[in-house]
Enzyme design. Structure first.
Site, mmCIF file in Angstrom:
data_model
loop_
_atom_site.group_PDB
_atom_site.id
_atom_site.type_symbol
_atom_site.label_atom_id
_atom_site.label_comp_id
_atom_site.label_asym_id
_atom_site.label_seq_id
_atom_site.Cartn_x
_atom_site.Cartn_y
_atom_site.Cartn_z
ATOM 1 N N GLY A 239 0.804 -1.070 0.021
ATOM 2 C CA GLY A 239 0.040 0.083 -0.039
ATOM 3 C C GLY A 239 0.707 1.246 -0.105
ATOM 4 O O GLY A 239 0.155 2.407 0.269
ATOM 5 N N GLU A 273 4.473 -6.197 1.885
ATOM 6 C CA GLU A 273 4.142 -6.642 0.688
ATOM 7 C C GLU A 273 3.941 -5.530 -0.329
ATOM 8 O O GLU A 273 2.607 -5.293 -1.048
ATOM 9 C CB GLU A 273 2.778 -7.366 0.707
ATOM 10 N N PRO A 274 5.009 -4.866 -0.637
ATOM 11 C CA PRO A 274 4.753 -3.819 -1.630
ATOM 12 C C PRO A 274 4.527 -3.990 -3.107
ATOM 13 O O PRO A 274 5.324 -5.353 -3.671
ATOM 14 C CB PRO A 274 6.058 -2.740 -1.336
ATOM 15 N N ARG A 276 2.930 -1.781 -6.103
ATOM 16 C CA ARG A 276 2.817 -0.318 -6.808
ATOM 17 C C ARG A 276 3.886 0.421 -6.760
ATOM 18 O O ARG A 276 4.623 1.065 -7.539
ATOM 19 C CB ARG A 276 1.507 0.448 -6.093
ATOM 20 N N ARG A 312 -7.260 1.774 -15.020
ATOM 21 C CA ARG A 312 -7.409 2.467 -13.752
ATOM 22 C C ARG A 312 -8.067 3.865 -13.864
ATOM 23 O O ARG A 312 -9.080 4.232 -13.048
ATOM 24 C CB ARG A 312 -6.138 2.769 -13.297
ATOM 25 N N TYR A 316 -11.217 3.941 -11.222
ATOM 26 C CA TYR A 316 -10.913 4.651 -10.277
ATOM 27 C C TYR A 316 -10.741 6.126 -10.383
ATOM 28 O O TYR A 316 -10.514 6.883 -9.448
ATOM 29 C CB TYR A 316 -9.684 4.259 -9.406
ATOM 30 N N CYS A 352 -15.828 1.328 -27.644
ATOM 31 C CA CYS A 352 -17.247 1.860 -27.639
ATOM 32 C C CYS A 352 -17.840 2.142 -26.240
ATOM 33 O O CYS A 352 -18.711 1.513 -25.771
ATOM 34 C CB CYS A 352 -18.135 0.978 -28.646
ATOM 35 N N TYR A 381 -0.630 -2.523 -11.843
ATOM 36 C CA TYR A 381 -2.020 -2.408 -12.247
ATOM 37 C C TYR A 381 -2.438 -1.969 -13.411
ATOM 38 O O TYR A 381 -3.384 -1.298 -13.707
ATOM 39 C CB TYR A 381 -2.680 -1.726 -11.206
HETATM 40 N N1 LLP Z 1 -1.123 -7.064 0.061
HETATM 41 C C1 LLP Z 1 -2.367 -7.285 0.042
HETATM 42 C C2 LLP Z 1 -3.118 -8.258 1.007
HETATM 43 C C3 LLP Z 1 -2.977 -6.437 -1.254
HETATM 44 O O1 LLP Z 1 -4.227 -6.568 -1.151
HETATM 45 C C4 LLP Z 1 -2.299 -5.470 -1.891
HETATM 46 C C5 LLP Z 1 -3.278 -4.844 -2.855
HETATM 47 C C6 LLP Z 1 -0.940 -5.531 -1.726
HETATM 48 C C7 LLP Z 1 -0.591 -6.406 -0.851
HETATM 49 C C8 LLP Z 1 -0.286 -4.556 -2.580
HETATM 50 O O2 LLP Z 1 -0.487 -3.294 -2.456
HETATM 51 P P1 LLP Z 1 0.302 -2.281 -3.317
HETATM 52 O O3 LLP Z 1 1.640 -2.111 -2.624
HETATM 53 O O4 LLP Z 1 0.598 -2.458 -4.607
HETATM 54 O O5 LLP Z 1 -0.290 -0.954 -3.188
HETATM 55 N N2 LLP Z 1 -5.964 -2.116 -8.813
HETATM 56 C C9 LLP Z 1 -5.875 -1.123 -7.773
HETATM 57 C C10 LLP Z 1 -5.095 -1.654 -6.565
HETATM 58 C C11 LLP Z 1 -5.612 -2.840 -5.831
HETATM 59 C C12 LLP Z 1 -4.837 -3.184 -4.719
HETATM 60 C C13 LLP Z 1 -5.118 -4.443 -4.242
HETATM 61 N N3 LLP Z 1 -4.424 -5.122 -3.062
HETATM 62 C C14 LLP Z 1 -5.397 0.023 -8.233
HETATM 63 O O6 LLP Z 1 -4.991 0.212 -9.669
HETATM 64 O O7 LLP Z 1 -5.093 1.077 -7.977
#
Ligand code: LLP
Length: 426
Positions: A239, A273-274, A276, A312, A316, A352, A381
């Site tokens: 996150g 768990e990074p 993005r 995206r 969003y 479309c 993503y």
């Molecule tokens: N761990 C868990 C349990 C998660 O659900 C997620 C993301 C992550 C780690 C990784 O999060 P990150 O570091 O990538 O922010 N499709 C959306 C984002 C969905 C994220 C889902 N879970 C977007 O395009 O913004």
């Protein structure tokens, strides 16, 4: 460290001209910088170095095998949410004993597959899942390592569709259930409680929610140990923010500053768990302008990337910087401002649906057929959420490292589109 940069009105990825890549591989084209991926992974590893973290790259953000292999080679571990992602990680040659497995709907087959791969732990999201893991572990004569996913009811102040740690979201469990299930694990010879898991949402551009989560983890671990649990892992999920617009995301060191004191006090191993923040700004989507049109008082630039490629913005209302690959004007520092010599433009695709856009009302220099556009911050993503909607083949993906260019996914063909379909007998 930016590895997509303009030099003399020419966009480069590392040492390679993006326009040359578009010429060679066509558009839409996904371009990734290998050194940027490595840099961002190492920045997280270094920021948390004091506690020797296990950084589990979140495969869901970009699961291309070459990217997984690149990260694996750098010592990174992985967070998976499906048997398919675990398969990819195995295929990339990773050590699956450092893999964590999250997700609210793990099937029996997936649980069996993960136990067979000796994963580090399951992030368990419900009592029913815990029971299934115990049953399958017993049938395999195994002890399943688990962490219970706590829903800490913390507002991560992010998009409603990507906030996960608030009461009412489908993820994890509240503290009462968490504690009851911890007791259940203690009494079950086929389960071992490794630790606690939380994931608050994504992207989170402030550090306070992480401080609240780390504090909560310390409290919970202390309580569990008092009850006789050996638990020694805290997994704070992913996150971390990303600079989509400018400098809105704190660097990894800022997150570390609020998290580390609690982890040290808890004397726990830390997993993160990074996704993005590792690959988001290492990737860009390159497209070519097909037509421009003025209608209803608006200027539309219709280019060959669409919501099937990058969903995206449609899904969003996300903001992605967009600028020509060979601009006549230097890129702005503020992409949301009015820019002299530019006009408010809707950047749309050929699909479309009115929701098919990459940007609305964006100030862009005059564009014409054949011009190349770059949509930035598309490494996370992007491809993973792409589809074949409107029977559009997915674009190619290339990985750049210095002046080296590797094709890491071929452009899909029309034949690929129909490959899995069968004619009914009649
Ligand atoms: N761990 C868990 C349990 C998660 O659900 C997620 C993301 C992550 C780690 C990784 O999060 P990150 O570091 O990538 O922010 N499709 C959306 C984002 C969905 C994220 C889902 N879970 C977007 O395009 O913004």
């Amino acid at each position: 460290m930016e590895l997509f940069q303009y030099k003399n009105n020419e966009l480069y990825c590392e040492d390679v001209k993006v326009a040359d890549l578009a010429k060679e591989f066509g558009t839409p084209l996904w371009v990734y910088s290998a050194n940027k991926i490595l840099h961002e992974y190492r920045a997280i590893q270094d920021a948390f170095e004091e506690v020797d973290p296990v950084v589990c790259y979140s495969v869901k953000s970009n699961s291309n095998l070459s990217i997984l292999r690149l990260l694996n080679g750098a010592g990174c571990s992985f967070d998976v949410v499906s048997g398919g992602e675990l398969y990819r990680v195995q295929h990339a040659g990773a050590d699956t004993t450092r893999v964590v497995f999250a997700g609210v709907g793990k099937t029996d087959a997936e649980i069996r597959q993960a136990l067979g791969q000796n994963i580090l732990m399951f992030n368990v999201e419900s009592e029913a899942e815990l029971d299934a893991i115990s049953r399958i572990a017993a049938s395999m004569n195994r002890v399943a390592p688990v962490a219970l996913r706590l829903n800490p009811d913390i507002d991560a102040k992010t998009h409603a569709k990507t906030t996960t740690g608030k009461k009412g979201n489908k993820f994890g469990m509240d503290i009462e259930r968490h504690n009851a299930l911890a007791d259940k694990v203690l009494a079950d010879p086929n389960l071992e409680l490794r630790g606690i898991h939380m994931h608050l949402g994504s992207p989170i551009n402030t550090t306070d929610p992480y401080e609240a989560a780390a504090k909560k983890a310390l409290e919970v671990v202390t309580e569990l140990r008092a009850k006789g649990h050996q638990t020694n892992w805290v997994n704070l999920g992913g996150g971390f923010g990303l600079n989509y617009r400018g400098t809105e995301a704190p660097p990894a060191t800022e997150y570390a500053k609020v998290i580390l004191p609690y982890i040290k006090e808890a004397e726990c191993r830390l997993a993160l768990e990074p996704g993005r923040s590792v690959c988001g700004n290492a990737g860009a989507l390159i497209s070519e302008v097909i037509f421009t049109k003025r209608e209803g008082g608006k200027l539309f630039v219709i280019q060959d990337a669409a919501m099937n490629d990058l969903v995206r913005p449609a899904m969003y209302d996300s903001f992605h910087r967009i600028w020509p690959v060979n601009p006549k004007l230097a890129p702005p520092t503020d992409y949301e401002a009015e820019i002299e010599g530019c006009e408010a433009t809707d950047v749309v695709g050929p699909i479309c649906e009115s929701g098919d856009y990459l940007a609305k009302g964006r100030h862009l220099p005059p564009l014409q057929r054949g011009d190349l556009l770059c949509t930035f911050s598309a490494g996370a993503y992007g491809t993973v959420m792409s589809s074949n909607y409107n029977s559009r083949p997915r674009g190619a993906e290339v990985l750049v490292k210095g002046s080296d260019v590797q094709l890491i996914r071929k452009r899909e063909s029309y034949a690929d589109l129909i490959e899995h379909e069968l004619f009914a007998l009649k």
